[in-house]
Write a protein that holds these residues in place. Structure first.
Motif, PDB file in Angstrom:
ATOM      1  N   THR A 115       0.808  -1.219   0.000  1.00  0.00           N
ATOM      2  CA  THR A 115       0.000   0.000   0.000  1.00  0.00           C
ATOM      3  C   THR A 115       0.840   1.267   0.000  1.00  0.00           C
ATOM      4  O   THR A 115       0.300   2.356  -0.190  1.00  0.00           O
ATOM      5  CB  THR A 115      -0.921   0.036   1.231  1.00  0.00           C
ATOM      6  OG1 THR A 115      -0.122   0.103   2.435  1.00  0.00           O
ATOM      7  CG2 THR A 115      -1.786  -1.215   1.279  1.00  0.00           C
ATOM      8  N   GLU A 156       1.968   8.730   8.836  1.00  0.00           N
ATOM      9  CA  GLU A 156       2.163   7.570   9.700  1.00  0.00           C
ATOM     10  C   GLU A 156       3.208   7.854  10.770  1.00  0.00           C
ATOM     11  O   GLU A 156       4.207   8.536  10.527  1.00  0.00           O
ATOM     12  CB  GLU A 156       2.562   6.345   8.877  1.00  0.00           C
ATOM     13  CG  GLU A 156       3.709   6.559   7.930  1.00  0.00           C
ATOM     14  CD  GLU A 156       3.938   5.347   7.049  1.00  0.00           C
ATOM     15  OE1 GLU A 156       3.597   4.245   7.494  1.00  0.00           O
ATOM     16  OE2 GLU A 156       4.473   5.506   5.944  1.00  0.00           O
ATOM     17  N   GLN A 212      -5.180   7.953  -0.353  1.00  0.00           N
ATOM     18  CA  GLN A 212      -3.720   7.846  -0.354  1.00  0.00           C
ATOM     19  C   GLN A 212      -3.290   6.430  -0.733  1.00  0.00           C
ATOM     20  O   GLN A 212      -2.348   6.238  -1.510  1.00  0.00           O
ATOM     21  CB  GLN A 212      -3.170   8.209   1.033  1.00  0.00           C
ATOM     22  CG  GLN A 212      -3.289   9.681   1.380  1.00  0.00           C
ATOM     23  CD  GLN A 212      -2.737   9.990   2.761  1.00  0.00           C
ATOM     24  OE1 GLN A 212      -3.470  10.173   3.713  1.00  0.00           O
ATOM     25  NE2 GLN A 212      -1.416  10.038   2.879  1.00  0.00           N
ATOM     26  N   THR A 213      -3.972   5.431  -0.182  1.00  0.00           N
ATOM     27  CA  THR A 213      -3.651   4.039  -0.499  1.00  0.00           C
ATOM     28  C   THR A 213      -3.893   3.735  -1.973  1.00  0.00           C
ATOM     29  O   THR A 213      -3.067   3.088  -2.631  1.00  0.00           O
ATOM     30  CB  THR A 213      -4.495   3.098   0.376  1.00  0.00           C
ATOM     31  OG1 THR A 213      -4.253   3.383   1.758  1.00  0.00           O
ATOM     32  CG2 THR A 213      -4.154   1.653   0.098  1.00  0.00           C
ATOM     33  N   LEU A 219      -0.296   0.829   7.602  1.00  0.00           N
ATOM     34  CA  LEU A 219      -1.414   0.056   7.058  1.00  0.00           C
ATOM     35  C   LEU A 219      -0.974  -1.356   6.700  1.00  0.00           C
ATOM     36  O   LEU A 219      -1.701  -2.332   6.954  1.00  0.00           O
ATOM     37  CB  LEU A 219      -1.987   0.767   5.828  1.00  0.00           C
ATOM     38  CG  LEU A 219      -3.163   0.077   5.118  1.00  0.00           C
ATOM     39  CD1 LEU A 219      -4.313  -0.161   6.087  1.00  0.00           C
ATOM     40  CD2 LEU A 219      -3.628   0.898   3.929  1.00  0.00           C
ATOM     41  N   ASN A 220       0.215  -1.491   6.120  1.00  0.00           N
ATOM     42  CA  ASN A 220       0.747  -2.824   5.829  1.00  0.00           C
ATOM     43  C   ASN A 220       0.881  -3.657   7.096  1.00  0.00           C
ATOM     44  O   ASN A 220       0.597  -4.856   7.112  1.00  0.00           O
ATOM     45  CB  ASN A 220       2.109  -2.710   5.138  1.00  0.00           C
ATOM     46  CG  ASN A 220       1.998  -2.243   3.697  1.00  0.00           C
ATOM     47  OD1 ASN A 220       0.938  -2.316   3.093  1.00  0.00           O
ATOM     48  ND2 ASN A 220       3.092  -1.739   3.153  1.00  0.00           N
ATOM     49  N   ASN A 253      -1.122   5.186  -4.150  1.00  0.00           N
ATOM     50  CA  ASN A 253       0.136   4.435  -4.052  1.00  0.00           C
ATOM     51  C   ASN A 253       0.068   3.124  -4.829  1.00  0.00           C
ATOM     52  O   ASN A 253       1.030   2.745  -5.525  1.00  0.00           O
ATOM     53  CB  ASN A 253       0.470   4.155  -2.586  1.00  0.00           C
ATOM     54  CG  ASN A 253       0.780   5.415  -1.807  1.00  0.00           C
ATOM     55  OD1 ASN A 253       1.155   6.435  -2.388  1.00  0.00           O
ATOM     56  ND2 ASN A 253       0.629   5.360  -0.492  1.00  0.00           N
ATOM     57  N   ILE A 254      -1.060   2.415  -4.738  1.00  0.00           N
ATOM     58  CA  ILE A 254      -1.202   1.154  -5.458  1.00  0.00           C
ATOM     59  C   ILE A 254      -1.264   1.395  -6.964  1.00  0.00           C
ATOM     60  O   ILE A 254      -0.712   0.623  -7.760  1.00  0.00           O
ATOM     61  CB  ILE A 254      -2.451   0.397  -4.962  1.00  0.00           C
ATOM     62  CG1 ILE A 254      -2.253  -0.042  -3.503  1.00  0.00           C
ATOM     63  CG2 ILE A 254      -2.756  -0.811  -5.839  1.00  0.00           C
ATOM     64  CD1 ILE A 254      -3.452  -0.734  -2.904  1.00  0.00           C
ATOM     65  N   LEU A 272      -7.889   5.983   2.368  1.00  0.00           N
ATOM     66  CA  LEU A 272      -8.108   5.124   1.203  1.00  0.00           C
ATOM     67  C   LEU A 272      -7.670   5.801  -0.092  1.00  0.00           C
ATOM     68  O   LEU A 272      -7.191   5.133  -1.009  1.00  0.00           O
ATOM     69  CB  LEU A 272      -9.576   4.726   1.122  1.00  0.00           C
ATOM     70  CG  LEU A 272     -10.077   3.826   2.256  1.00  0.00           C
ATOM     71  CD1 LEU A 272     -11.507   3.401   2.007  1.00  0.00           C
ATOM     72  CD2 LEU A 272      -9.188   2.599   2.410  1.00  0.00           C
ATOM     73  N   ILE A 321       2.087   2.473   2.580  1.00  0.00           N
ATOM     74  CA  ILE A 321       1.920   3.022   3.927  1.00  0.00           C
ATOM     75  C   ILE A 321       2.291   1.914   4.906  1.00  0.00           C
ATOM     76  O   ILE A 321       1.563   0.926   5.038  1.00  0.00           O
ATOM     77  CB  ILE A 321       0.476   3.509   4.164  1.00  0.00           C
ATOM     78  CG1 ILE A 321       0.086   4.551   3.114  1.00  0.00           C
ATOM     79  CG2 ILE A 321       0.316   4.084   5.563  1.00  0.00           C
ATOM     80  CD1 ILE A 321      -1.362   5.000   3.206  1.00  0.00           C
TER      81      ILE A 321
END
Length: 453
Positions: free
Chosen positions: A72, A273, A107-108, A77-78, A111-112, A105, A74
């Motif tokens: 992700t 984070e 931001q995630t 979150l991982n 990144n993905i 979400l 992040i």
């Protein structure tokens, strides 16, 4: 034309009744029964034959291996989801309005999209322009991130088949509907059916889904409980909108542990984070304060140091007040009972307030000893004599201090943070080798109070 059959469905638990009732007999909720049209089941004229892939197999003949995961981008979150989002998995995230679910979400998703390919962000609550404005603020500019404002699940499935994304965000499940179901979006029937279709789409096409869910005033997931059972992972985003820190916690995880947490800070450019929560939680702490003690806890594999504060003040009220933020009230009442019985310290005529600094929710018994010391310090108006002091331990009903798990890891974290005097249960001290700090082993509350005051 066949007559339409109606049923009354509880919007809390999904219980169905042929007639209206003021109170649901299943979950005891009042005024939760809503009339819905019952669609007749579709009966196939021929018996469905089983495919070879659905036949039972011996467990020794089934191949196993590690799941392929999406990074992700992040780390927190991982950590919470077990090392990344598993391909084809369904993850449900809930939290209070304005806590930062959509921000996390988006931001995630960005990144993905930069690493793996097309990502589809489906919003039923905001327009494409509103999401774009948030994206500009978060500096998300991935070309493979596609945004659509849609609530019809059939059209969403068409978008997924056309674009073939690797990751899909649904914000939120309560806004989706299927035209074949007559009930309103967000009802038990709609949530149940749309969730079934999302799960089917994800598993058939190996697409990872992130679903946002609303919560009730009591902090529970809105809608039927079957939603939590269907998905692979359930995340809870906690915190106060007026505070900076947010806690991401795992409630259910089929691909990892449920004891990890992620810590974030809400800033102007989105969520940042926090890789060292102990340092953040102790930033504003002043040493040698009355009623303040630093404790060590374990969240998954991560040791965290946090400050716990207690305020004890006399009252003339018949029933004294017990106010706790970040801990369980029954645990506080247990510690107060032990202090009154074993140390003869009266709390029956005092209001007691307890706060865990930083908004962290403490579970388990790691904080028992630190809470007891903080309560006695405030009740007697005495400061703790030991410098750079930290307490770890569980308090039993007879006043003994019992050992806790992972005490060595917490001591190592305390040493890194500069603490010099650490009080631990005696049985834990026997397994700790520390030369640069003073580790004090104790067996009872009376013993520890003689050392700190």
């Amino acid at each position: 034309m066949a007559k339409k059959k109606t049923v009354f469905t509880c919007q809390k638990c999904g219980y169905e009744s042929p007639k209206w009732m003021g109170k649901c007999p299943s979950c005891n909720s009042w005024n939760s029964m809503v009339e819905e049209i019952k669609n007749p089941p579709v009966i196939s004229s021929s018996r469905t034959s089983f495919s070879s892939s659905s036949m039972p197999k011996s467990i020794n003949n089934i191949k196993s291996g590690e799941y392929e995961r999406l990074d992700t981008g992040i780390m927190e979150l991982n950590r919470v989801v077990g090392g990344g989002i598993v391909r084809g998995s369904i993850t449900l995230i809930s939290g209070a309005p304005g806590i930062g679910k959509s921000t996390l979400l988006l931001q995630t998703a960005s990144n993905i999209a930069e690493k793996y390919g097309k990502v589809l962000y489906v919003s039923g609550e905001e327009s494409e322009e509103q999401i774009k404005m948030r994206g500009d603020r978060l500096e998300t500019s991935a070309d493979n991130l596609f945004i659509v404002s849609e609530t019809n699940l059939d059209r969403i499935e068409e978008h997924i088949e056309k674009n073939k994304p690797v990751f899909v965000v649904i914000d939120s499940i309560q806004t989706l509907f299927k035209e074949s179901i007559s009930s309103a979006p967000g009802s038990v029937s709609q949530v149940r059916e749309t969730s079934n279709d999302i799960m089917r789409i994800g598993k058939e096409n190996n697409i990872s889904f992130f679903i946002v869910a609303h919560i009730t005033k009591q902090g529970e997931l809105a809608g039927p409980r079957v939603l939590e059972h269907m998905v692979d992972t359930v995340l809870s985003f906690e915190g106060e909108r007026t505070e900076e820190f947010r806690i991401l916690r795992t409630v259910k995880n089929r691909f990892g542990t449920t004891s990890e947490i992620g810590v974030f800070e809400m800033i102007e450019n989105g969520l940042r984070e926090i890789l060292n929560p102990s340092q953040v939680f102790l930033e504003e702490r002043e040493a040698q304060k009355e009623g303040s003690v630093v404790i060590g806890i374990m969240e998954g594999k991560r040791p965290i140091l946090v400050e716990i504060q207690a305020l004890v003040s006399q009252t003339k009220a018949v029933i004294p007040r017990r106010t706790v933020v970040g801990m369980d009230v029954p645990r506080l009442n247990l510690i107060l009972a032990v202090l009154e019985k074993k140390l003869r310290i009266p709390f029956y005529n005092c209001d007691v307030y307890v706060n865990v600094v930083g908004g962290l929710k403490i579970d388990g018994t790691f904080a028992d000893l630190g809470l007891a010391i903080a309560l006695v310090s405030s009740a007697r108006s005495k400061e703790i004599l030991l410098d750079n002091f930290l307490a770890i331990g569980e308090v039993g009903l007879t006043g003994e201090v019992r050992p806790v798990s992972y005490c060595g890891r917490i001591v190592n974290e305390a040493e890194k943070m500069g603490f010099k005097n650490i009080i631990v249960p005696y049985r834990n001290k026997e397994k700790i080798n520390a030369e640069k700090i003073n580790v004090i082993g104790i067996t009872s509350l009376k013993e520890v109070l003689n050392k700190v005051f």
